[in-house]
Design a protein around this motif. Structure first.
Motif, short mmCIF file in Angstrom:
data_model
loop_
_atom_site.label_atom_id
_atom_site.label_comp_id
_atom_site.label_asym_id
_atom_site.label_seq_id
_atom_site.Cartn_x
_atom_site.Cartn_y
_atom_site.Cartn_z
N TYR A 40 33.11 43.30 44.66
CA TYR A 40 34.31 43.80 43.98
C TYR A 40 34.18 43.62 42.48
CZ TYR A 40 35.86 39.00 43.11
OH TYR A 40 35.93 37.70 42.65
N ARG A 41 34.90 44.44 41.76
CA ARG A 41 35.03 44.31 40.31
C ARG A 41 36.48 44.62 39.95
NH1 ARG A 41 29.69 46.43 40.51
NH2 ARG A 41 30.51 48.55 40.73
N THR A 42 37.04 43.84 39.06
CA THR A 42 38.42 44.03 38.63
C THR A 42 38.44 44.30 37.12
OG1 THR A 42 39.18 42.50 40.35
CG2 THR A 42 40.75 43.07 38.62
N SER A 63 41.17 47.55 40.69
CA SER A 63 40.23 46.83 41.54
C SER A 63 39.35 47.83 42.29
CB SER A 63 41.00 45.97 42.56
OG SER A 63 40.11 45.42 43.53
N ARG A 83 39.63 51.89 45.56
CA ARG A 83 40.14 51.67 44.21
C ARG A 83 41.66 51.49 44.28
NH1 ARG A 83 39.90 55.24 40.63
NH2 ARG A 83 38.87 54.20 38.90
N SER A 89 48.47 42.18 39.05
CA SER A 89 47.28 41.63 39.73
C SER A 89 47.61 40.89 41.02
CB SER A 89 46.46 40.72 38.79
OG SER A 89 47.09 39.47 38.60
N TRP A 92 49.04 45.18 45.09
CA TRP A 92 48.09 46.27 44.87
C TRP A 92 48.47 47.50 45.69
CZ3 TRP A 92 44.22 45.79 41.29
CH2 TRP A 92 43.97 44.48 40.82
N TYR A 223 34.70 39.67 38.86
CA TYR A 223 33.77 40.32 39.77
C TYR A 223 33.20 39.31 40.76
CZ TYR A 223 29.96 38.23 37.07
OH TYR A 223 29.10 37.35 36.46
#
Length: 226
Positions: A40-42, A63, A83, A89, A92, A223
């Motif tokens: 994952y990457r935020t 995200s 996505r 945060s 979601w 991440y």
């Protein structure tokens, strides 16, 4: 006799050199765009969309999670990227699902059903390729620009970065189109910077005012897993 011995030694040396395998190799740079299940990457995103009534600004967290994979008939593995957006945060909401796969030496990201060649391998500054090679849009030549230091991205822990230049039309009387994406080795996309604007050049309230377009700033804030 001595002369013949020297010639024999010299020829033996040449033959030995010819038998040595070449050590020259080029690192492809796949780790600038790692793809793993569960990864994952935020990002923190600031986006301004311009229209007839001026600019509309939105700020949110984005995200991206690699949640699943599919195998096509030719054996290509495509990874699904969920996505989701959030303003705090915590809560979601799913926004879209993209796919990622590597085809030969090209990394393809399908965004809203449109495939783009995001990266080409090996990753070498100056390399150029058609980012629209797999869709119906006109040719768009992307290229790599090496970056030695990005102090504002030191918190990522990465030390090697490369920037993909998508378009580099500086501000002029008609428009501005400057788009780039920055990738870090071992992490992937860490920064996206898009400025695509159309300016009024005739019959306007103010010459040069923004008629339409978008400004997008997307920066990595978290991440994992490594």
């Amino acid at each position: 006799m001595m002369r013949n011995s020297l010639i024999l030694i010299f020829l033996t040396f040449l033959l030995a050199c010819d038998e040595e395998p070449s050590d020259i190799s080029i690192e492809p740079g796949y780790d600038f765009f790692p793809v793993k299940m569960g990864q994952y990457r935020t990002y923190w995103v600031e986006e301004v969309n311009f229209g007839a009534f001026g600019g509309d600004t939105s700020r949110y967290f984005l995200s991206e999670v690699i949640s699943d994979s599919l195998i096509s008939g030719d054996g290509t593995v495509k990874y699904l990227v969920e996505r989701s957006k959030s303003t705090d945060s915590i809560t979601w909401k799913l926004d879209s699902i993209w796919t990622v796969h590597r085809f030969k030496d090209i990394m393809i990201v399908t965004e809203n059903n449109v495939p783009y060649a995001k990266m080409a391998f090996p990753v070498i500054a100056g390399n150029r390729w058609d980012g629209n090679a797999f869709n119906a849009q006109p040719e768009k030549m992307y290229y790599y620009q090496a970056i030695s230091q990005l102090t504002h991205l030191e918190s990522t822990g990465a030390s090697d970065f490369v920037q993909v230049i998508i378009e580099d039309i500086e501000e002029n009387l008609v428009n501005q189109d400057e788009r780039s994406e920055t990738y870090a080795k071992g992490i992937g996309l860490v920064e996206k910077d898009y400025v695509t604007l159309q300016f009024c050049s005739a019959n306007c309230g103010e010459l040069g005012e923004i008629q339409s377009g978008r400004i997008l700033k997307q920066n990595l804030v978290g991440y994992g897993p490594n």
